[in-house]
Design an enzyme around this catalytic site. Structure first.
Site, PDB file in Angstrom:
ATOM      1  N   ALA A 263     -10.931 -22.565  21.936  1.00  0.00           N
ATOM      2  CA  ALA A 263     -11.366 -21.382  22.684  1.00  0.00           C
ATOM      3  C   ALA A 263     -12.861 -21.457  23.013  1.00  0.00           C
ATOM      4  CB  ALA A 263     -11.073 -20.120  21.875  1.00  0.00           C
ATOM      5  N   PRO A 264     -13.243 -20.940  24.191  1.00  0.00           N
ATOM      6  CA  PRO A 264     -12.439 -20.195  25.175  1.00  0.00           C
ATOM      7  C   PRO A 264     -11.718 -21.071  26.190  1.00  0.00           C
ATOM      8  CG  PRO A 264     -14.726 -20.148  25.827  1.00  0.00           C
ATOM      9  CD  PRO A 264     -14.688 -20.883  24.516  1.00  0.00           C
ATOM     10  N   GLY A 265     -11.777 -22.381  26.049  1.00  0.00           N
ATOM     11  CA  GLY A 265     -10.951 -23.254  26.870  1.00  0.00           C
ATOM     12  C   GLY A 265     -11.673 -24.028  27.943  1.00  0.00           C
ATOM     13  N   GLY A 266     -13.005 -24.023  27.938  1.00  0.00           N
ATOM     14  CA  GLY A 266     -13.739 -24.773  28.955  1.00  0.00           C
ATOM     15  C   GLY A 266     -13.495 -26.268  28.868  1.00  0.00           C
TER      16      GLY A 266
ATOM     17  N   CYS B 122     -22.386 -27.881  18.923  1.00  0.00           N
ATOM     18  CA  CYS B 122     -23.562 -27.457  19.692  1.00  0.00           C
ATOM     19  C   CYS B 122     -24.682 -27.113  18.712  1.00  0.00           C
ATOM     20  CB  CYS B 122     -23.237 -26.293  20.623  1.00  0.00           C
ATOM     21  SG  CYS B 122     -22.450 -24.881  19.827  1.00  0.00           S
TER      22      CYS B 122
END
Length: 462
Positions: A273-276, A399
């Protein structure tokens, strides 16, 4: 991120909803800062604000968060005894606007006047309106001496918690100042072009036709000269374009580039998630590719976000609401116990590399979070590695700029697993105000987020 205090701030008053005046925005931004200090994400701190006021209030809140260390140091000089939370939040918001480099576009005395009016709006701050006025007017009178007095305080100089400054100094002795400065810059809006539907060059032309300035950033990105609502982007609803930073766009190509074109692949996107990145994997595979993709997230609501993002772009994947660290709950039942050719593990982390986009992160995190999250990352690696085929590839990414979540994590993993080999990988990408391999030869918004990538190849166990 842990939260405390009242998670539901009161809704905006009728006056705030009708007015976009600076005092209304200041009152909302200060309320948002108070929520962040109570442990709530800035993404939700203003959710009860009137829609017409939310963008302006968020801009002021983000400015205050980017300069909060300076504002708090000044407030401690102006009022050694910490005021009540609501008053302190308003005072620090106003000081951040008045004192920060480049300012915020408001005349100093207008800002003071509007901060006092903001204090009078709320019963929690109204009795202290005169105190707010006195502190801010004293700052204007003694501005230079007060700024000089706090200039050598690390938290005020760098606008990060002291532990954060000291940690990046130790881990990145040649880069730490540039990293912290990048964190305090406003990130540009970066788009990923779905090259099944367009190209960066074509999309820049489409934006120019509606007077939105942008430029290409190879291989798939377009950078906007100013941010706009996604609803204004041509083709957004049809999946032509998605919002994703350059650094995050490296994941899907890096994982897939080692496989023969058109080869049938079974791919797992863990913690999706969120699926990028899920969508980017499918975009990179291209039309007609034999790619079966399973996307996992532990939160059912976040899984719905994945489905919505895929539906917008016109793509399909198996989306499962399960904990990636517990394959016994889903691998056999939903995937038939079939090993994967490729696994993307975008692991939960401190988000220390994306502070310029989420300026609250630095104030919400505690140093102890790093070790706790590193343990979660190690557990995910250990749980998912057996699900990868021999000859397959796993891309581990976070990240984060902290080595415990990046290089040190992978070094420990390789030491524990004799069947793992590290392939050429970017490693730590440090946040910067200039593009990778580029410079600042013009006034275009530039830079990239901090990330870590390690591409792992599974071999026969010795």
């Amino acid at each position: 991120m842990k939260t405390s205090g009242n998670p539901n701030p009161p809704p905006s008053s009728g006056a705030e909803a009708r007015s976009g005046s600076l005092d209304a925005l200041l009152a909302l931004a200060a309320r948002g800062l108070q929520q962040v200090r109570a442990g709530r994400s800035s993404a939700t701190a203003l959710e009860h604000a009137a829609p017409g006021l939310r963008p302006g209030a968020q801009a002021l809140l983000y400015h205050a968060l980017r300069h909060l260390g300076l504002a708090e140091a000044l407030r401690s000089r102006l009022a050694p005894r910490t005021p009540p939370p609501a008053v302190d939040a308003l005072l620090c918001t106003a000081l951040a606007l008045a004192a920060a480099p480049k300012g915020a576009g408001y005349e100093a005395f207008t800002l003071v006047n509007q901060a006092v009016q903001a204090a009078k709006r709320d019963a929690a701050t109204r009795p202290q309106a005169a105190f707010v006025n006195a502190c801010l007017r004293r700052f204007l009178r003694e501005r230079e001496s007060l700024l000089a007095a706090v200039s050598q305080v690390p938290v005020a100089r760098w606008n990060h918690p002291r532990w954060w400054v000291e940690r990046v100094q130790k881990e990145w002795p040649d880069d730490w100042q540039g990293m912290l400065e990048a964190n305090n810059a406003q990130a540009p809006m970066v788009l990923r072009i779905n090259e099944q539907k367009s190209t960066p060059a074509q999309y820049v032309e489409a934006l120019a036709a509606i007077d939105i300035g942008a430029y290409e950033h190879p291989p798939h990105a377009v950078v906007l000269e100013r941010a706009v609502p996604v609803q204004q982007l041509p083709g957004f609803a049809e999946g032509v374009v998605s919002v994703q930073d350059h650094s995050a766009q490296r994941a899907a190509p890096l994982l897939l580039e080692g496989f023969p074109a058109g080869a049938p692949l079974h791919v797992l996107d863990a913690c999706a998630a969120p699926g990028g990145k899920t969508a980017h994997l499918l975009e990179c595979a291209g039309p007609g590719a034999h790619l079966r993709l399973t996307a996992l997230d532990v939160d059912p609501l976040r899984c719905e976000r994945i489905r919505q993002n895929l539906a917008r772009i016109g793509l399909q994947a198996q989306v499962l609401a399960h904990d990636a660290a517990r394959p016994q709950d889903w691998w056999h039942a939903d995937c038939g116990g079939e090993t994967f050719d490729a696994i993307l593990l975008d692991a939960p982390c401190t988000a220390s590399g994306i502070v310029r986009r989420h300026p609250d992160v630095r104030w919400l995190r505690r140093e102890s979070d790093i070790a706790q999250l590193a343990q979660v990352q190690a557990e995910l690696l250990a749980a998912l590695w057996p699900l990868l085929k021999v000859g397959g590839r796993m891309l581990y990414c976070t990240c984060s700029v902290f080595r415990a979540e990046g290089a040190e994590q992978i070094e420990a993993f390789l030491a524990r697993n004799s069947d793992a080999r590290l392939l050429p990988s970017p490693g730590h990408i440090l946040p910067a105000t200039a593009d990778i391999g580029g410079g600042l030869h013009d006034n275009r918004p530039r830079g990239h987020d901090g990330f870590f990538y390690a591409l792992l190849h599974k071999v026969e166990r010795r």
